[in-house]
Scaffold this active site. Structure first.
Site, mmCIF file in Angstrom:
data_model
loop_
_atom_site.group_PDB
_atom_site.id
_atom_site.type_symbol
_atom_site.label_atom_id
_atom_site.label_comp_id
_atom_site.label_asym_id
_atom_site.label_seq_id
_atom_site.Cartn_x
_atom_site.Cartn_y
_atom_site.Cartn_z
ATOM 1 N N CYS A 211 -10.515 13.654 4.140
ATOM 2 C CA CYS A 211 -11.398 14.685 4.686
ATOM 3 C C CYS A 211 -11.577 15.845 3.712
ATOM 4 C CB CYS A 211 -10.857 15.199 6.010
ATOM 5 S SG CYS A 211 -10.986 13.979 7.312
ATOM 6 N N TYR B 33 0.858 -1.196 0.000
ATOM 7 C CA TYR B 33 0.000 0.000 0.000
ATOM 8 C C TYR B 33 0.896 1.248 0.000
ATOM 9 C CZ TYR B 33 -3.023 3.744 1.421
ATOM 10 O OH TYR B 33 -3.681 4.960 1.456
ATOM 11 N N ARG C 75 -7.879 3.804 -4.643
ATOM 12 C CA ARG C 75 -7.221 5.053 -5.065
ATOM 13 C C ARG C 75 -6.930 5.066 -6.556
ATOM 14 N NH1 ARG C 75 -5.104 8.708 -0.712
ATOM 15 N NH2 ARG C 75 -5.965 7.780 1.162
HETATM 16 C C1 SPV Z 1 -3.069 9.931 3.350
HETATM 17 O O1 SPV Z 1 -3.510 8.907 3.901
HETATM 18 O O2 SPV Z 1 -2.959 11.006 3.938
HETATM 19 C C2 SPV Z 1 -2.690 9.882 1.937
HETATM 20 C C3 SPV Z 1 -2.505 8.595 1.325
HETATM 21 O O3 SPV Z 1 -2.428 10.905 1.372
HETATM 22 S S1 SPV Z 1 -1.126 7.808 2.004
HETATM 23 O O4 SPV Z 1 -0.511 8.662 2.969
HETATM 24 O O5 SPV Z 1 -0.227 7.535 0.917
HETATM 25 O O6 SPV Z 1 -1.607 6.598 2.620
#
Ligand code: SPV
Ligand code: MN
Length: 620
Positions: free
Chosen positions: A271, A218, A386
């Site tokens: 958010c 991920y 995503r």
């Molecule tokens: C977040 O969760 O704030 C994101 C996606 O921008 S990641 O940090 O890559 O999981």
């Protein structure tokens, strides 16, 4: 230690040596010895090298092609669908704690554990060595970054999300001034997902500007340049007196006026940060991570350290997000992750179209009604599914995106997911009050991190997950940043998630356009505001006009009262939670003063009005 000629050929070795950087050579040698790949491939900024990564992502099966030209799908494992906060740790010397909120581990223990888990982890695989630039090329903001990984998906994602940096490493002239990320997806299962999730580790080694990430795919866990680099950057910024923030950057362009004002905005994950930066009629510089510096003329400048978007796809539909939707449904190079695939086409939750009853998703072959091993229904697509695209694919990309000097920031927004306390938009009373508002940000947890959703948590500047220094020091840095600026950005708060007693949202998804345009107008002295205990609030008549002009909506006074009345008891309870959240931290006196004053103002108005919910007009 030298290279084994069986795993690196002359061409690749020459690419490494041409950098003239002994530090890079020794890191690559060290980790090749430890992880024992079958082959090492060095990727430069050349188009051939970059195309190789994209091609191999498909050939190895980590990505599969979809119907539209350039589109592919990658799946993360069923338990690898968000950031793993539990196994992400900052390595500290002698067991020091940075802060009660930061997950740390003794560095020697952490490195020893990694030494064991990483031993031979790349056997049978190809090790990619990649060079990127965090920030625009040839910019004093930017930081070169070395990425070692055995995942073609990770390397391909980084192509879409970051600027190529081989040339920037050449400019280093042998210096060690770069970040370094070492990733291995570990053994893969039949679906090409990380098998050893139980050994997933993300360890941040501040002492060496290095992050290790293993047994995961991920992107929030695996891509060095995203949230792993943010932690190193916060640590570096702390020493060098700048700010590394979880912020979008956007240009706000009021219609009929020849001007643009740049804003940054910090919102916790999922958010509304990306959808704010993508608001129709405005321009986007970045949607996730910004570096902010005091510029030579005393103003605040910021750059997007990325040049792509790893955005949440759930809820993206043609009506609310027309620009993104168009991108996702036309040919271009992009990666979907964890959506449903049916007849080589992607489907996601709340896309505004019917979702097929069968297909392939993050759990494998899927049909509606399937249960997972815990007996829970498997959704068609994951909520945190995503898309990954280059920002320059977007029609609304701002023309300053690659400017090495960044853009001048005139407004900063802090926004959380708050169903019952904060008004939709307010301007802070001062810089320090604005820092206080950012520091007191609370939000309900979402699918972007593993664990329970909907829990109200405190996240200063929406950055808590990434702060690698004491929280009090992090807040102090914001206060001090303001003292060094002669042209202070104004600070605003927003809340898109206010609900009524029947659990219905009080605002539409596009109402945020009104809040932002109001904030922009405030900067230019166009709207009077009502000074209240929690900040300057908009006047009804201004919002009514903005709603009509921007959204062709009739905004009633009744709605205004519901949304902008001050909920004194709720706000006071929030202050109690904030006091508890910062217990044990060495907070700056300015923060404590703002907290005290905020409480005093609210208590005074409770006494004066003898009611819990006070309409803005009471403060005229
Ligand atoms: C977040 O969760 O704030 C994101 C996606 O921008 S990641 O940090 O890559 O999981
Ligand atoms: Mn983010």
């Amino acid at each position: 230690m030298g290279f084994d000629a069986r795993i690196i050929d002359d061409v690749n070795l020459a690419k490494l040596k041409a950098l003239g950087n002994a530090h890079v050579l020794s890191i690559v040698t060290e980790y090749a010895h430890l992880m024992q790949p079958d082959k090492i491939t060095v990727i430069t900024d050349e188009q051939n090298d970059i195309a190789y990564v994209q091609r191999k992502a498909i050939e190895t099966g980590e990505e599969r092609p979809l119907r539209l030209e350039g589109h592919s799908i990658h799946f993360d494992g069923y338990s690898d669908q968000g950031r793993d906060k539990v196994h992400t740790r900052v390595l500290v010397q002698n067991g020091n704690k940075i802060s009660p909120h930061i997950n740390t581990l003794n560095r020697d223990l952490g490195l020893a554990e990694l030494g064991e888990l990483m031993q031979g982890i790349m056997t049978g695989k190809e090790m990619l060595v990649r060079f990127f630039c965090l920030g625009p090329l040839n910019s004093r903001f930017s930081i070169p970054a070395l990425q070692i990984t055995d995942s073609f998906y990770v390397a391909h994602s980084e192509d879409l999300l970051y600027r190529p940096g081989y040339s920037q490493f050449c400019h280093l002239q042998g210096e060690a001034d770069f970040f370094c990320f070492i990733h291995s997806a570990g053994q893969l299962d039949a679906n090409d997902c990380s098998r050893n999730i139980h050994q997933r580790r993300v360890y941040i080694d501040l002492a060496d500007n290095r992050v290790f990430s293993i047994n995961n795919q991920y992107a929030g866990n695996s891509l060095g340049l995203k949230k792993l680099a943010l932690r190193l950057a916060i640590y570096k910024a702390n020493r060098e007196h700048w700010l590394a923030e979880h912020m979008f950057i956007m240009g706000i362009r009021p219609t009929g006026k020849e001007r643009v004002s740049y804003f940054t905005g910090a919102y916790p994950s999922a958010c509304g940060k990306t959808s704010t930066a993508m608001l129709p009629g405005q321009t986007i510089v970045g949607d996730d991570i910004a570096y902010l510096k005091v510029w030579d003329d005393g103003s605040c400048h910021a750059v997007n350290i990325e040049h792509g978007i790893f955005g949440i796809i759930t809820g993206v539909n043609s009506k609310d997000d027309p620009l993104i939707y168009k991108c996702l449904t036309t040919p271009r190079e992009m990666i979907f992750s964890n959506v449903l695939i049916h007849e080589d086409q992607p489907y996601w939750l709340e896309m505004g179209r019917e979702i097929p009853e069968t297909g392939f998703n993050h759990h494998g072959s899927w049909k509606n009604g399937d249960l997972d091993p815990d007996g829970k229904p498997i959704p068609a697509a994951h909520k945190n599914a995503r898309y990954t695209i280059r920002i320059h694919e977007l029609e609304n990309v701002d023309e300053q995106t690659e400017n090495p000097d960044g853009v001048r920031i005139d407004g900063i927004i802090y926004g959380g997911r708050d169903s019952d306390t904060n008004v939709p938009v307010a301007e802070s009373l001062s810089w320090n009050h604005g820092v206080f508002i950012g520091a007191a940000l609370e939000s309900e947890t979402t699918a972007a991190t593993l664990g329970q959703e909907g829990q109200r948590v405190h996240s200063p500047m929406a950055n808590l997950d990434f702060v690698a220094i004491p929280l009090g020091k992090y807040i102090r840095n914001h206060i001090e940043f303001g003292t060094r600026l002669s042209r202070l950005p104004r600070i605003f708060s927003t809340n898109y998630f206010l609900k009524d007693d029947d659990d219905r949202y009080l605002n539409g998804k596009l109402d945020k356009k009104v809040w932002l345009l109001w904030a922009e107008g405030r900067i230019h002295g166009e709207y009077d505001a009502i000074e209240t205990p929690i900040g300057f609030l908009p006047q009804y008549a201004d919002l009514q006009r903005l709603f009509r002009e921007l959204l062709a909506k009739n905004y009633s006074e009744e709605d205004y009262l519901k949304q902008f009345s001050i909920r004194v008891e709720k706000l006071l309870s929030k202050l109690d939670r904030i006091v508890a959240a910062f217990r044990g931290e060495d907070m700056p006196v300015e923060f404590s003063r703002e907290l005290r004053n905020q409480r005093r103002r609210l208590q005074k108005c409770r006494l004066k009005f003898k009611q819990d919910i006070i309409p803005p007009s009471a403060f005229h």
